[in-house]
Design an enzyme around this catalytic site. Structure first.
Site, PDB file in Angstrom:
ATOM      1  N   ASP A  56       0.876  -1.181   0.000  1.00 39.44           N
ATOM      2  CA  ASP A  56       0.000   0.000   0.000  1.00 39.44           C
ATOM      3  C   ASP A  56       0.905   1.219   0.000  1.00 39.44           C
ATOM      4  OD1 ASP A  56      -1.711   2.090   0.489  1.00 39.44           O
ATOM      5  OD2 ASP A  56      -2.781   1.112   2.126  1.00 39.44           O
ATOM      6  N   SER A 135      -0.060  11.967 -16.110  1.00 36.92           N
ATOM      7  CA  SER A 135      -1.201  12.010 -17.038  1.00 36.92           C
ATOM      8  C   SER A 135      -1.073  13.259 -17.909  1.00 36.92           C
ATOM      9  CB  SER A 135      -2.498  12.105 -16.228  1.00 36.92           C
ATOM     10  OG  SER A 135      -3.599  12.354 -17.064  1.00 36.92           O
ATOM     11  N   TYR A 148      -7.744  15.706  -9.410  1.00 39.79           N
ATOM     12  CA  TYR A 148      -6.906  14.726 -10.124  1.00 39.79           C
ATOM     13  C   TYR A 148      -5.841  15.451 -10.948  1.00 39.79           C
ATOM     14  CZ  TYR A 148      -5.630  10.893 -13.257  1.00 39.79           C
ATOM     15  OH  TYR A 148      -4.926   9.950 -13.963  1.00 39.79           O
ATOM     16  N   LYS A 152      -1.755  15.200 -10.388  1.00 40.84           N
ATOM     17  CA  LYS A 152      -0.833  14.724 -11.423  1.00 40.84           C
ATOM     18  C   LYS A 152       0.188  15.813 -11.779  1.00 40.84           C
ATOM     19  CE  LYS A 152      -2.205  10.500 -12.014  1.00 40.84           C
ATOM     20  NZ  LYS A 152      -1.328   9.383 -11.637  1.00 40.84           N
TER      21      LYS A 152
END
Ligand SMILES: NC(=O)c1ccc[n+]([C@@H]2O[C@H](COP(=O)([O-])OP(=O)(O)OC[C@H]3O[C@@H](n4cnc5c(N)ncnc54)[C@H](OP(=O)(O)O)[C@@H]3O)[C@@H](O)[C@H]2O)c1
Length: 274
Positions: A56, A135, A148, A152
């Site tokens: 994890d 991304s 998000y 990124k």
């Protein structure tokens, strides 16, 4: 210790699904030994060269244990691929701190913890390759995915600062910026609580936006396309600092770079139903 010049032993995070699973397979098929980490600790069909590991990235001890195990079993760790990630969707207004932390925890802090756990061994070897899977959304901010996008962008920024700090150590960094890829990411996406409120003021635009991005993702690239880009980087003597796979997304990256913000924002807002 004589510095290595070839990547053989790899730690990859997020190997139980999508891009990670495809990348692990490709690297193993090309003779590398891949410790494929995820919370599920699975890595698809048993494949020679892939060792599934329960890991994890939000747990520092778990990252350190994985690295210790690799060094104990292989005597080295040539590359780490920080691919584990998640996506939370919803307008910025109304997003709670907890939701923001949830997004940044895995994508930013988790990757950072993984990299920090690997660096001492790479330094000792005088060789290492650090790949972060970010991304195109790290350079192309979109509505309703602001958390998000910003997570990124933060990881991309960290990777580039790190590549400067590590100059002369034999350790290189590369960030891979995928566009839309058909994986479990779409189904695993979570939503902010406020985005689900019946009186959410963004509801109408959001529904159109979500339908569009889900369509783009589910009809996106095969995850192996990203695996191939990662493999190519790992084989290079000098990795690129950032790499956008596929020509159409590269072109998007170029346009975003040259377009003035005053034009970019209204165009993207229109295209993405904000
Ligand atoms: N799909 C796209 O269109 C796209 C586009 C650009 C970038 N990306 C990025 O590509 C990466 C891989 O995503 P994907 O598309 O392959 O999605 P996916 O199929 O949902 O895979 C995500 C992987 O991350 C792992 N993961 C999540 N939280 C973790 C944690 N705390 N510790 C360890 N592993 C964890 C998951 O495994 P467990 O649940 O077993 O832990 C899973 O293996 C992500 O960073 C994503 O942001 C995806």
């Amino acid at each position: 210790m004589k510095p290595q010049s070839k990547v053989q032993v790899v730690l990859l995070t997020g190997g139980s699904s999508g891009i990670g699973a495809a990348t692990a397979r490709l690297l193993a098929e090309n003779g590398m030994t891949v410790y494929s980490g995820s919370r599920r600790g699975t890595a698809g069909e048993p494949t020679e060269g892939i060792i599934p590991v329960r890991l994890d990235v939000n747990d520092e001890a778990s990252c350190r244990e994985a690295v210790s195990r690799i060094v104990e079993e292989q005597g080295r760790l040539d590359a780490v691929i920080c691919n584990a990630g998640n996506g939370i969707y919803g307008p910025i207004e109304g997003t709670t701190d907890e939701e923001t932390r949830y997004q940044f925890e895995t994508c930013v802090f988790g990757s950072l913890k993984t990299i920090q756990a690997c660096l001492p061994q790479m330094r000792k070897q005088g060789f290492g390759r650090i790949i972060t899977v970010t991304s195109v959304m790290g350079i192309l901010q979109l509505p309703y995915q602001g958390l998000y996008s910003s997570a990124k962008a933060a990881l991309l920024s960290l990777s580039e600062s790190l590549s400067m700090e590590l100059r002369g150590t034999g350790i290189q960094c590369c960030s891979i910026l995928p566009g839309d890829v058909a994986t479990g990411f779409t189904a695993a996406r979570t939503f902010t609580a406020s985005s689900k409120e019946p009186d959410c003021p963004y509801r109408e635009q959001m529904e159109k936006n979500l339908a569009q991005i889900e369509k783009d993702e589910t009809t996106g690239m095969a995850p192996s396309a990203i695996g191939k880009a990662i493999l190519r980087q790992l084989r290079r003597r000098k990795m690129s600092v950032r790499k956008i796979p596929r020509i159409d997304y590269k072109l998007v990256g170029f346009i975003v770079r040259i377009l003035p913000e005053e034009w970019k924002i209204p165009i993207l807002a229109k295209l993405y139903h904000a």
